[in-house]
Scaffold this motif. Sequence first.
Motif, PDB file in Angstrom:
ATOM      1  N   TYR A   1       0.840  -1.196   0.000  1.00  0.00           N
ATOM      2  CA  TYR A   1       0.000   0.000   0.000  1.00  0.00           C
ATOM      3  C   TYR A   1       0.880   1.252   0.000  1.00  0.00           C
ATOM      4  O   TYR A   1       0.645   2.191  -0.776  1.00  0.00           O
ATOM      5  CB  TYR A   1      -0.928  -0.008   1.207  1.00  0.00           C
ATOM      6  CG  TYR A   1      -1.930   1.121   1.216  1.00  0.00           C
ATOM      7  CD1 TYR A   1      -3.147   1.005   0.553  1.00  0.00           C
ATOM      8  CD2 TYR A   1      -1.656   2.312   1.877  1.00  0.00           C
ATOM      9  CE1 TYR A   1      -4.062   2.045   0.553  1.00  0.00           C
ATOM     10  CE2 TYR A   1      -2.567   3.358   1.894  1.00  0.00           C
ATOM     11  CZ  TYR A   1      -3.768   3.224   1.227  1.00  0.00           C
ATOM     12  OH  TYR A   1      -4.665   4.257   1.213  1.00  0.00           O
ATOM     13  N   LEU A   2       1.884   1.261   0.868  1.00  0.00           N
ATOM     14  CA  LEU A   2       2.783   2.413   0.946  1.00  0.00           C
ATOM     15  C   LEU A   2       3.512   2.653  -0.373  1.00  0.00           C
ATOM     16  O   LEU A   2       3.813   3.793  -0.735  1.00  0.00           O
ATOM     17  CB  LEU A   2       3.817   2.206   2.055  1.00  0.00           C
ATOM     18  CG  LEU A   2       3.296   2.144   3.494  1.00  0.00           C
ATOM     19  CD1 LEU A   2       4.460   1.934   4.455  1.00  0.00           C
ATOM     20  CD2 LEU A   2       2.532   3.411   3.850  1.00  0.00           C
ATOM     21  N   ARG A   3       3.780   1.581  -1.091  1.00  0.00           N
ATOM     22  CA  ARG A   3       4.547   1.689  -2.338  1.00  0.00           C
ATOM     23  C   ARG A   3       3.796   2.471  -3.415  1.00  0.00           C
ATOM     24  O   ARG A   3       4.412   3.165  -4.226  1.00  0.00           O
ATOM     25  CB  ARG A   3       4.871   0.275  -2.847  1.00  0.00           C
ATOM     26  CG  ARG A   3       5.657   0.209  -4.141  1.00  0.00           C
ATOM     27  CD  ARG A   3       6.028  -1.224  -4.472  1.00  0.00           C
ATOM     28  NE  ARG A   3       4.861  -2.107  -4.532  1.00  0.00           N
ATOM     29  CZ  ARG A   3       4.081  -2.231  -5.614  1.00  0.00           C
ATOM     30  NH1 ARG A   3       4.349  -1.532  -6.700  1.00  0.00           N
ATOM     31  NH2 ARG A   3       3.058  -3.058  -5.599  1.00  0.00           N
ATOM     32  N   VAL A   4       2.462   2.382  -3.435  1.00  0.00           N
ATOM     33  CA  VAL A   4       1.718   2.969  -4.555  1.00  0.00           C
ATOM     34  C   VAL A   4       0.667   3.994  -4.158  1.00  0.00           C
ATOM     35  O   VAL A   4       0.184   4.759  -5.003  1.00  0.00           O
ATOM     36  CB  VAL A   4       1.037   1.866  -5.397  1.00  0.00           C
ATOM     37  CG1 VAL A   4       2.082   0.905  -5.961  1.00  0.00           C
ATOM     38  CG2 VAL A   4      -0.012   1.108  -4.591  1.00  0.00           C
ATOM     39  N   ALA A   5       0.253   4.037  -2.905  1.00  0.00           N
ATOM     40  CA  ALA A   5      -0.868   4.888  -2.505  1.00  0.00           C
ATOM     41  C   ALA A   5      -0.540   6.367  -2.665  1.00  0.00           C
ATOM     42  O   ALA A   5       0.544   6.808  -2.283  1.00  0.00           O
ATOM     43  CB  ALA A   5      -1.255   4.606  -1.063  1.00  0.00           C
ATOM     44  N   PRO A   6      -1.470   7.158  -3.209  1.00  0.00           N
ATOM     45  CA  PRO A   6      -1.247   8.599  -3.304  1.00  0.00           C
ATOM     46  C   PRO A   6      -1.092   9.251  -1.934  1.00  0.00           C
ATOM     47  O   PRO A   6      -0.355  10.221  -1.782  1.00  0.00           O
ATOM     48  CB  PRO A   6      -2.518   9.108  -4.004  1.00  0.00           C
ATOM     49  CG  PRO A   6      -3.076   7.912  -4.712  1.00  0.00           C
ATOM     50  CD  PRO A   6      -2.726   6.749  -3.847  1.00  0.00           C
ATOM     51  N   ASP A   7      -1.789   8.720  -0.934  1.00  0.00           N
ATOM     52  CA  ASP A   7      -1.685   9.244   0.429  1.00  0.00           C
ATOM     53  C   ASP A   7      -1.673   8.058   1.401  1.00  0.00           C
ATOM     54  O   ASP A   7      -2.727   7.510   1.737  1.00  0.00           O
ATOM     55  CB  ASP A   7      -2.864  10.163   0.733  1.00  0.00           C
ATOM     56  CG  ASP A   7      -2.759  10.811   2.114  1.00  0.00           C
ATOM     57  OD1 ASP A   7      -1.802  10.474   2.854  1.00  0.00           O
ATOM     58  OD2 ASP A   7      -3.625  11.634   2.454  1.00  0.00           O
TER      59      ASP A   7
END
Length: 299
Positions: free
Chosen positions: A192-198
């Motif tokens: 999630y951290l790798r791709v999430a905008p926020d």
Amino acid sequence: MKRRDFITAAIATAAIAALPKAADAQEGTTMTTPATPRASGYVPVAGGEVYYAVYGEGEPLVLLHGGLMTHETFGPTLARLAEGRQVIGIDLQGHGRTLPFDRPMSYEAMADDVAAVLGHLGIGKADVMGYSLGGGTGLRLAVQHPELVERLVVVSTPFAWAGWHDYNAQGMRAMSGALAEGMKGSPLHDDYLRVAPDPANFPVLLDKIGQMMQADYDWSDEVRTITAPTMLIFADWDAVRTAHIAAFFELLGGGRQDAQWDGSGMNANRLAILPGATHYTIGTDPRLAETAIGFIDAE
């Protein structure tokens, strides 16, 4: 924390921890996720916008991921499917590169999102394959927008809430933003951290999924109305009850009589059980792609 709340939180955390890391290939295969999609972008939908990415060339195939995942979590399955078709991976509401936005999360709303992506891309009809949360979304797409679905592949997904084993149902209903801190460092949180905008929206996603899972549902009457040829694929050790799997196939007219010597007793729907697989391994199992391709490419 009350003992009951602790137990249900532990169940949820254990189930989440068992899920595969994105793009991990099964032992014995060299397939990997295509490094870069040939096209990607956002499509406006009710309440926000949804991210999509396109891989490969050929007839369109929409690929819908499971809860707390992204379309890239399919890893080798995505790569294999993209060898012979145009795969449209969609990050569902709140997942991956798509923000949670304010509206409640539901299968029905996410199915409308998928329809919006197809409309944006100018695709009148596509094959659709979804796993778990994505399977429910694909199922709703076939019900709500039958004109958009050529063939449907539903993976490890029940047609009613009662189809889940109790352990899994409790875990999903215990999901909330309060679990976010304990998930730090887990494969799903890292992805999630790798791709999430926020990245700060991760607890919001957990809250929305937990709220969505509080509602019972039973789509048995609507499943009977699906006109697209449909394949159900499950693991023999799935999170979905074995009896429910059989009932699902029967709703599609399958298994109600002998096929006859010439196969004339069959309809267009199919059921596949992958031996030695689980709800947590089936998404990247090499047999999943091969089974789905065989059905999608059938005459």
